[in-house]
Motif scaffolding. Structure first.
Motif, PDB file in Angstrom:
ATOM      1  N   GLN A 107       8.804 -84.959 -22.077  1.00 32.69           N
ATOM      2  CA  GLN A 107       7.744 -85.057 -21.357  1.00 32.69           C
ATOM      3  C   GLN A 107       7.176 -83.650 -21.223  1.00 32.69           C
ATOM      4  N   LEU A 108       7.894 -82.653 -20.570  1.00 33.28           N
ATOM      5  CA  LEU A 108       7.673 -81.331 -20.364  1.00 33.28           C
ATOM      6  C   LEU A 108       6.872 -80.777 -21.611  1.00 33.28           C
ATOM      7  N   LYS A 109       7.629 -81.076 -22.699  1.00 33.44           N
ATOM      8  CA  LYS A 109       6.948 -80.261 -24.068  1.00 33.44           C
ATOM      9  C   LYS A 109       5.719 -81.160 -24.298  1.00 33.44           C
ATOM     10  N   THR A 110       5.415 -82.114 -24.190  1.00 29.27           N
ATOM     11  CA  THR A 110       4.203 -82.965 -24.538  1.00 29.27           C
ATOM     12  C   THR A 110       3.146 -82.957 -23.690  1.00 29.27           C
ATOM     13  N   GLU A 111       3.478 -82.894 -22.388  1.00 31.84           N
ATOM     14  CA  GLU A 111       2.362 -82.904 -21.276  1.00 31.84           C
ATOM     15  C   GLU A 111       2.219 -81.712 -20.409  1.00 31.84           C
ATOM     16  N   LEU A 112       3.140 -80.746 -20.236  1.00 29.42           N
ATOM     17  CA  LEU A 112       3.097 -79.529 -19.601  1.00 29.42           C
ATOM     18  C   LEU A 112       3.025 -78.430 -20.493  1.00 29.42           C
ATOM     19  N   LEU A 113       3.670 -78.244 -21.349  1.00 29.21           N
ATOM     20  CA  LEU A 113       3.876 -77.157 -22.222  1.00 29.21           C
ATOM     21  C   LEU A 113       3.041 -77.327 -23.766  1.00 29.21           C
ATOM     22  N   VAL A 114       2.242 -77.883 -23.594  1.00 23.31           N
ATOM     23  CA  VAL A 114       1.669 -78.213 -24.891  1.00 23.31           C
ATOM     24  C   VAL A 114       1.008 -77.009 -25.550  1.00 23.31           C
ATOM     25  N   ASN A 115       0.549 -75.909 -24.626  1.00 26.79           N
ATOM     26  CA  ASN A 115       0.153 -74.856 -25.125  1.00 26.79           C
ATOM     27  C   ASN A 115       0.967 -73.719 -25.651  1.00 26.79           C
ATOM     28  N   TYR A 116       2.397 -74.056 -25.568  1.00 28.29           N
ATOM     29  CA  TYR A 116       3.311 -73.011 -25.812  1.00 28.29           C
ATOM     30  C   TYR A 116       4.277 -73.614 -27.057  1.00 28.29           C
ATOM     31  N   GLN A 117       4.434 -72.863 -27.962  1.00 28.84           N
ATOM     32  CA  GLN A 117       5.320 -73.406 -29.138  1.00 28.84           C
ATOM     33  C   GLN A 117       7.007 -73.053 -28.668  1.00 28.84           C
ATOM     34  N   LEU A 118       7.496 -74.197 -27.966  1.00 25.69           N
ATOM     35  CA  LEU A 118       8.775 -74.094 -27.555  1.00 25.69           C
ATOM     36  C   LEU A 118       9.235 -75.633 -28.103  1.00 25.69           C
ATOM     37  N   ASN A 119      10.626 -75.209 -28.508  1.00 28.99           N
ATOM     38  CA  ASN A 119      11.609 -76.216 -28.718  1.00 28.99           C
ATOM     39  C   ASN A 119      12.450 -77.088 -27.694  1.00 28.99           C
ATOM     40  N   HIS A 120      12.942 -78.040 -27.929  1.00 31.69           N
ATOM     41  CA  HIS A 120      13.619 -78.810 -26.907  1.00 31.69           C
ATOM     42  C   HIS A 120      14.568 -77.868 -26.345  1.00 31.69           C
ATOM     43  N   GLN A 121      15.321 -77.041 -27.124  1.00 31.57           N
ATOM     44  CA  GLN A 121      16.461 -76.212 -26.676  1.00 31.57           C
ATOM     45  C   GLN A 121      16.066 -75.176 -25.859  1.00 31.57           C
ATOM     46  N   GLN A 122      14.826 -74.491 -26.134  1.00 30.82           N
ATOM     47  CA  GLN A 122      14.301 -73.709 -25.249  1.00 30.82           C
ATOM     48  C   GLN A 122      14.019 -74.151 -23.974  1.00 30.82           C
TER      49      GLN A 122
END
Length: 193
Positions: free
Chosen positions: A28-43
């Motif tokens: 959820q954090l990756k797809t809804e909050l951090l969509v403008n950042y190129q982060l993987n799940h581990q980061q």
């Protein structure tokens, strides 16, 4: 990721946990909050781990539950803190009957289980109100039907059940006491609350 970006991302994630109505998953954090950042799940997990450490000695802890992560009052003083914090909220903690808690415990420990099997173990009928309450709270769900005449519904617990009781999996449930020991206890079942 630069140090400045990491600090900004940590603040975003921290704020999201504070304002969220429920647990937040890494996805959820990756797809809804951090969509403008190129982060993987581990980061993202690394940032969450830093926040867990940051709040370790404070009045709240960032904890993992079945659906993700959320803030909770510290467990060592949970009852004391809950008493004072409850004064700030208008919502009253619901009281559950022994019958409801016994039914929920049987579903949690024996799932999937039919209503008839619950009644056989408890020795009394399970009221429709109890099953309706458990279903409305989203603590249990129908996961299928037993392949016997009448095809009764099979009940199991949900992620919402695990979240409510601060569990990440059913393996964290307390060890089940033998029925003989349960009969000797003359007080409401409180192992799950």
């Amino acid at each position: 990721m630069t140090t400045v970006e990491r600090i900004k991302i940590a603040k975003l994630i921290e704020a999201a946990f504070f304002v969220s109505d429920g647990p937040l998953s890494v996805k959820q954090l990756k797809t809804e909050l951090l969509v403008n950042y190129q982060l993987n799940h581990q980061q993202i997990r690394d940032v969450i781990d830093e926040l867990v450490i940051k709040y370790k000695n404070s009045g709240v802890n960032l904890v993992q539950v079945a659906s993700g992560y959320r803030f909770e009052t510290i467990s060592e003083l949970n009852e004391d803190l809950a008493f004072f914090v409850a004064k700030l909220t208008k919502e009253k903690t619901p009281k559950y009957s022994r019958a409801l808690l016994e039914t929920l415990a049987l579903i949690a420990y024996k799932q999937p289980i039919t209503r008839g099997e619950i009644e056989e173990i408890r020795g009394v009928a399970v009221s429709s109100y109890i099953m309706k309450t458990l279903l409305e709270r989203n603590w249990v769900k129908v996961v299928g039907n037993k392949e016997v005449p009448g095809r009764p519904s099979l009940y199991a617990t949900t992620k919402a059940f695990l979240d409510y009781f601060s569990l990440t999996s059913l393996s964290q449930l307390p060890e089940l006491l033998p029925m003989a020991d349960l009969g000797a206890i003359d007080r409401p079942l409180q192992a799950l609350v």
